[in-house]
Design an enzyme around this catalytic site. Sequence first.
Site, PDB file in Angstrom:
ATOM      1  N   LYS A  10      28.265   8.371 -45.210  1.00  0.00           N
ATOM      2  CA  LYS A  10      28.557   8.394 -43.773  1.00  0.00           C
ATOM      3  C   LYS A  10      28.531   9.824 -43.223  1.00  0.00           C
ATOM      4  O   LYS A  10      28.576  10.805 -43.984  1.00  0.00           O
ATOM      5  CB  LYS A  10      29.903   7.725 -43.529  1.00  0.00           C
ATOM      6  N   PHE A  58      39.020  -0.999 -33.402  1.00  0.00           N
ATOM      7  CA  PHE A  58      38.426   0.271 -33.846  1.00  0.00           C
ATOM      8  C   PHE A  58      36.906   0.332 -33.648  1.00  0.00           C
ATOM      9  O   PHE A  58      36.281   1.338 -33.982  1.00  0.00           O
ATOM     10  CB  PHE A  58      38.788   0.557 -35.312  1.00  0.00           C
ATOM     11  N   ARG A  86      31.642  -1.571 -54.758  1.00  0.00           N
ATOM     12  CA  ARG A  86      32.940  -1.505 -54.061  1.00  0.00           C
ATOM     13  C   ARG A  86      34.020  -0.969 -55.003  1.00  0.00           C
ATOM     14  O   ARG A  86      34.932  -0.270 -54.580  1.00  0.00           O
ATOM     15  CB  ARG A  86      33.299  -2.850 -53.429  1.00  0.00           C
ATOM     16  N   THR A  92      39.166   0.717 -48.499  1.00  0.00           N
ATOM     17  CA  THR A  92      38.764   1.248 -47.190  1.00  0.00           C
ATOM     18  C   THR A  92      39.618   2.460 -46.806  1.00  0.00           C
ATOM     19  O   THR A  92      39.108   3.459 -46.302  1.00  0.00           O
ATOM     20  CB  THR A  92      38.930   0.141 -46.121  1.00  0.00           C
ATOM     21  N   ARG A 103      35.950   7.230 -52.364  1.00  0.00           N
ATOM     22  CA  ARG A 103      36.803   7.407 -51.173  1.00  0.00           C
ATOM     23  C   ARG A 103      38.054   8.220 -51.489  1.00  0.00           C
ATOM     24  O   ARG A 103      38.498   9.037 -50.675  1.00  0.00           O
ATOM     25  CB  ARG A 103      37.134   6.046 -50.558  1.00  0.00           C
ATOM     26  N   HIS A 116      29.918   3.681 -46.979  1.00  0.00           N
ATOM     27  CA  HIS A 116      29.905   2.245 -46.688  1.00  0.00           C
ATOM     28  C   HIS A 116      29.434   1.492 -47.916  1.00  0.00           C
ATOM     29  O   HIS A 116      28.618   1.998 -48.681  1.00  0.00           O
ATOM     30  CB  HIS A 116      28.934   1.949 -45.531  1.00  0.00           C
ATOM     31  N   GLU A 127      21.948  -6.078 -44.490  1.00  0.00           N
ATOM     32  CA  GLU A 127      22.138  -4.645 -44.250  1.00  0.00           C
ATOM     33  C   GLU A 127      20.971  -3.825 -44.805  1.00  0.00           C
ATOM     34  O   GLU A 127      20.569  -2.830 -44.200  1.00  0.00           O
ATOM     35  CB  GLU A 127      23.469  -4.195 -44.864  1.00  0.00           C
TER      36      GLU A 127
HETATM   37  N1  UDP Z   1      37.692   1.304 -39.896  1.00  0.00           N
HETATM   38  C1  UDP Z   1      38.499   1.987 -39.014  1.00  0.00           C
HETATM   39  N2  UDP Z   1      39.810   1.575 -38.857  1.00  0.00           N
HETATM   40  C2  UDP Z   1      40.311   0.500 -39.519  1.00  0.00           C
HETATM   41  C3  UDP Z   1      39.477  -0.204 -40.410  1.00  0.00           C
HETATM   42  C4  UDP Z   1      38.169   0.222 -40.579  1.00  0.00           C
HETATM   43  O1  UDP Z   1      38.077   2.961 -38.383  1.00  0.00           O
HETATM   44  O2  UDP Z   1      41.494   0.175 -39.337  1.00  0.00           O
HETATM   45  C5  UDP Z   1      36.278   1.737 -40.078  1.00  0.00           C
HETATM   46  C6  UDP Z   1      36.051   2.401 -41.446  1.00  0.00           C
HETATM   47  O3  UDP Z   1      35.095   3.458 -41.278  1.00  0.00           O
HETATM   48  C7  UDP Z   1      35.503   1.243 -42.261  1.00  0.00           C
HETATM   49  C8  UDP Z   1      34.652   0.506 -41.212  1.00  0.00           C
HETATM   50  O4  UDP Z   1      35.423   0.605 -40.022  1.00  0.00           O
HETATM   51  O5  UDP Z   1      34.765   1.665 -43.372  1.00  0.00           O
HETATM   52  C9  UDP Z   1      34.362  -0.956 -41.519  1.00  0.00           C
HETATM   53  O6  UDP Z   1      35.582  -1.603 -41.815  1.00  0.00           O
HETATM   54  P1  UDP Z   1      35.699  -2.646 -43.024  1.00  0.00           P
HETATM   55  O7  UDP Z   1      36.979  -3.379 -42.853  1.00  0.00           O
HETATM   56  O8  UDP Z   1      34.438  -3.448 -43.108  1.00  0.00           O
HETATM   57  O9  UDP Z   1      35.847  -1.698 -44.298  1.00  0.00           O
HETATM   58  P2  UDP Z   1      34.826  -1.374 -45.498  1.00  0.00           P
HETATM   59  O10 UDP Z   1      34.043  -2.636 -45.774  1.00  0.00           O
HETATM   60  O11 UDP Z   1      33.959  -0.232 -45.031  1.00  0.00           O
HETATM   61  O12 UDP Z   1      35.703  -0.989 -46.658  1.00  0.00           O
HETATM   62 MG    MG Z   2      33.013  -3.873 -44.524  1.00  0.00          MG
END
Ligand code: UDP
Ligand code: MG
Length: 143
Positions: A10, A58, A86, A92, A103, A116, A127
Amino acid sequence: MGNKTLAIIKPDAVANGHTGKIIDHIINAGFKIKAMKMIHLTRSSAEGFYEIHKERQFFGELVEYMTSTPCIPMALEKENAVEEYRKLIGATDPAKAAEGTIRKLYAKNIQFNAVHGSDSDENAAKEISHFFSRDELLNNYSN
Ligand code: UDP
Ligand code: MG
């Protein structure tokens, strides 16, 4: 279970100089890079990519973040790729991510979280095709 996933280094991680280290983690974990490019996402591409989150509070900030500076999408291959990748990146929210995960090492917070990863085989296929044409996916190449 499928063998492909879509990863993105990212904008925060690219801008902070973590690209090489993150690619090292990916290769050392046994993933093959089947396609990779550096792009500056347009608003409409970022909105389309994160369509599933459009009702979330968000969403606006997420699109701002993902369009801020260039990022690096990659199509990765490994057995059970979605789950394995993952595991490699961690939760996340980096505060909840396991030690040694990408992360945990390189993310700043739950928003600026460095990478991501697709969350299912179905979404991985969608994707990958968001970023790469069939011709751009390398068949006879291994890093
Ligand atoms: N995100 C955020 N605030 C939140 C949750 C997610 O800004 O409370 C952003 C973060 O960059 C995350 C993306 O939105 O990676 C997509 O969220 P998702 O829940 O799909 O998480 P991921 O699959 O990336 O772990
Ligand atoms: Mg996601």
